[in-house]
Motif scaffolding. Structure first.
Motif, mmCIF file in Angstrom:
data_model
loop_
_atom_site.group_PDB
_atom_site.id
_atom_site.type_symbol
_atom_site.label_atom_id
_atom_site.label_comp_id
_atom_site.label_asym_id
_atom_site.label_seq_id
_atom_site.Cartn_x
_atom_site.Cartn_y
_atom_site.Cartn_z
ATOM 1 N N ILE A 6 1.288 -1.054 0.201
ATOM 2 C CA ILE A 6 0.493 -0.049 0.407
ATOM 3 C C ILE A 6 1.016 1.214 0.061
ATOM 4 C CG2 ILE A 6 -2.037 1.293 1.285
ATOM 5 C CD1 ILE A 6 -2.722 -1.012 2.944
ATOM 6 N N ARG A 7 0.802 2.100 -0.726
ATOM 7 C CA ARG A 7 1.231 2.940 -1.051
ATOM 8 C C ARG A 7 0.281 4.536 -1.257
ATOM 9 N NH1 ARG A 7 4.317 0.775 -5.688
ATOM 10 N NH2 ARG A 7 6.602 0.194 -4.493
ATOM 11 N N PHE A 8 0.667 5.906 -0.131
ATOM 12 C CA PHE A 8 0.074 7.125 -0.525
ATOM 13 C C PHE A 8 0.936 7.985 -0.899
ATOM 14 C CE2 PHE A 8 -0.996 10.574 1.034
ATOM 15 C CZ PHE A 8 -1.794 11.169 0.428
ATOM 16 N N HIS A 9 0.015 8.362 -2.539
ATOM 17 C CA HIS A 9 1.103 9.269 -2.894
ATOM 18 C C HIS A 9 -0.209 10.781 -3.103
ATOM 19 C CE1 HIS A 9 4.490 7.339 -5.140
ATOM 20 N NE2 HIS A 9 3.777 6.569 -4.963
ATOM 21 N N ASN A 10 0.842 12.651 -2.618
ATOM 22 C CA ASN A 10 -0.724 13.319 -2.592
ATOM 23 C C ASN A 10 -0.386 13.853 -4.265
ATOM 24 O OD1 ASN A 10 -2.131 14.682 -1.820
ATOM 25 N ND2 ASN A 10 -0.572 16.217 -0.923
ATOM 26 N N HIS A 11 0.689 13.744 -4.865
ATOM 27 C CA HIS A 11 1.158 14.279 -5.796
ATOM 28 C C HIS A 11 2.104 12.801 -7.107
ATOM 29 C CE1 HIS A 11 0.092 18.295 -5.485
ATOM 30 N NE2 HIS A 11 0.381 17.967 -4.438
ATOM 31 N N ILE A 12 1.246 12.067 -7.929
ATOM 32 C CA ILE A 12 1.493 11.525 -8.228
ATOM 33 C C ILE A 12 2.061 11.419 -9.753
ATOM 34 C CG2 ILE A 12 -0.467 9.683 -8.911
ATOM 35 C CD1 ILE A 12 1.548 7.352 -8.405
ATOM 36 N N SER A 13 3.343 10.916 -10.066
ATOM 37 C CA SER A 13 3.897 11.118 -11.379
ATOM 38 C C SER A 13 3.990 9.527 -12.586
ATOM 39 C CB SER A 13 4.933 11.402 -11.862
ATOM 40 O OG SER A 13 6.104 10.288 -11.059
ATOM 41 N N ALA A 14 3.718 9.729 -14.142
ATOM 42 C CA ALA A 14 3.286 8.965 -14.459
ATOM 43 C C ALA A 14 4.035 7.601 -14.481
ATOM 44 C CB ALA A 14 3.464 9.377 -15.746
ATOM 45 N N GLN A 15 5.885 8.564 -14.530
ATOM 46 C CA GLN A 15 6.669 7.265 -13.896
ATOM 47 C C GLN A 15 6.770 6.929 -12.398
ATOM 48 O OE1 GLN A 15 9.788 6.759 -15.053
ATOM 49 N NE2 GLN A 15 10.469 5.589 -13.474
ATOM 50 N N SER A 16 6.148 7.000 -11.664
ATOM 51 C CA SER A 16 5.596 6.318 -9.703
ATOM 52 C C SER A 16 4.574 5.599 -10.491
ATOM 53 C CB SER A 16 5.456 7.571 -9.561
ATOM 54 O OG SER A 16 5.775 8.145 -8.762
ATOM 55 N N ILE A 17 3.781 5.577 -11.388
ATOM 56 C CA ILE A 17 2.464 4.511 -12.120
ATOM 57 C C ILE A 17 3.517 3.748 -12.231
ATOM 58 C CG2 ILE A 17 0.560 4.325 -13.287
ATOM 59 C CD1 ILE A 17 -0.343 7.121 -12.437
ATOM 60 N N TRP A 18 4.495 4.121 -13.901
ATOM 61 C CA TRP A 18 4.593 2.651 -14.834
ATOM 62 C C TRP A 18 5.807 2.049 -13.475
ATOM 63 C CZ3 TRP A 18 10.284 1.407 -15.079
ATOM 64 C CH2 TRP A 18 10.183 0.752 -16.447
ATOM 65 N N GLN A 19 6.435 2.559 -12.804
ATOM 66 C CA GLN A 19 7.037 1.623 -11.803
ATOM 67 C C GLN A 19 6.650 0.570 -10.689
ATOM 68 O OE1 GLN A 19 9.565 3.895 -8.964
ATOM 69 N NE2 GLN A 19 10.477 1.875 -8.283
ATOM 70 N N MET A 20 5.253 1.111 -10.402
ATOM 71 C CA MET A 20 4.480 0.158 -9.456
ATOM 72 C C MET A 20 3.915 -0.854 -10.016
ATOM 73 S SD MET A 20 2.578 2.254 -6.491
ATOM 74 C CE MET A 20 2.143 3.807 -7.817
ATOM 75 N N ARG A 21 3.379 -0.613 -11.820
ATOM 76 C CA ARG A 21 2.752 -1.193 -12.513
ATOM 77 C C ARG A 21 4.469 -2.844 -12.731
ATOM 78 N NH1 ARG A 21 -0.169 2.476 -16.468
ATOM 79 N NH2 ARG A 21 -2.315 2.059 -15.543
ATOM 80 N N GLN A 22 5.101 -2.179 -12.859
ATOM 81 C CA GLN A 22 6.687 -3.602 -13.335
ATOM 82 C C GLN A 22 6.232 -3.721 -11.829
ATOM 83 O OE1 GLN A 22 7.445 -2.958 -15.586
ATOM 84 N NE2 GLN A 22 6.197 -1.953 -16.341
ATOM 85 N N GLU A 23 6.083 -3.736 -10.308
ATOM 86 C CA GLU A 23 6.361 -3.816 -9.097
ATOM 87 C C GLU A 23 5.174 -5.176 -9.338
ATOM 88 O OE1 GLU A 23 6.675 -1.616 -6.588
ATOM 89 O OE2 GLU A 23 8.579 -0.341 -7.023
ATOM 90 N N ALA A 24 4.380 -4.798 -9.856
ATOM 91 C CA ALA A 24 2.806 -5.781 -9.314
ATOM 92 C C ALA A 24 3.316 -6.536 -10.565
ATOM 93 C CB ALA A 24 1.811 -5.374 -9.901
ATOM 94 N N LYS A 25 3.949 -6.449 -11.464
ATOM 95 C CA LYS A 25 4.008 -8.023 -12.882
ATOM 96 C C LYS A 25 4.952 -9.038 -12.179
ATOM 97 C CE LYS A 25 3.814 -5.582 -16.699
ATOM 98 N NZ LYS A 25 3.990 -4.566 -18.541
ATOM 99 N N GLY A 26 5.952 -8.441 -10.947
ATOM 100 C CA GLY A 26 7.214 -8.903 -11.155
ATOM 101 C C GLY A 26 6.577 -9.700 -9.643
ATOM 102 N N MET A 27 5.338 -9.484 -9.372
ATOM 103 C CA MET A 27 3.945 -9.706 -7.647
ATOM 104 C C MET A 27 3.252 -10.869 -8.903
ATOM 105 S SD MET A 27 4.672 -7.176 -5.019
ATOM 106 C CE MET A 27 3.528 -6.165 -6.024
ATOM 107 N N LYS A 28 3.240 -10.806 -10.005
ATOM 108 C CA LYS A 28 2.258 -11.802 -10.855
ATOM 109 C C LYS A 28 0.802 -11.498 -10.287
ATOM 110 C CE LYS A 28 5.134 -15.639 -11.767
ATOM 111 N NZ LYS A 28 6.338 -14.996 -12.508
ATOM 112 N N SER A 29 0.693 -9.909 -10.417
ATOM 113 C CA SER A 29 -0.273 -9.177 -9.900
ATOM 114 C C SER A 29 -0.645 -8.249 -10.738
ATOM 115 C CB SER A 29 0.005 -8.618 -8.396
ATOM 116 O OG SER A 29 -1.487 -8.719 -8.041
#
Length: 80
Positions: A6-29
């Motif tokens: 779980i993460r909280f971002h007050n101002h999230i960037s496209a780069q942060s979203i991309w990074q989180m998607r990559q992490e999710a793929k790594g967890m097969k999620s």
């Protein structure tokens, strides 16, 4: 059981979203998210109350605000 960092971002960037998607793929999620949007009128009223009581001395938004009644201060805060 699903891994769910779980993460909280007050101002999230496209780069942060991309990074989180990559992490999710790594967890097969998949990346799942929630976005909260405040009512703009509530935000203006809240800002008026905050600056009216002098909570942020020196802020340009506070100049003159403590002297204004709600009928004048809320519309003025909306303009600022």
């Amino acid at each position: 059981v699903y891994p769910a960092p779980i993460r909280f971002h007050n101002h999230i960037s496209a780069q942060s979203i991309w990074q989180m998607r990559q992490e999710a793929k790594g967890m097969k999620s998949a990346l799942r998210g929630v976005m909260i949007v405040r009512d703009p009128l509530e935000m203006v009223a809240s800002a008026y109350c905050y600056h009216h009581r002098g909570a942020e001395v020196g802020s340009p938004l506070e100049i003159g605000m403590p002297q204004l009644a709600p009928e004048e201060g809320v519309p003025e805060m909306a303009r600022r």
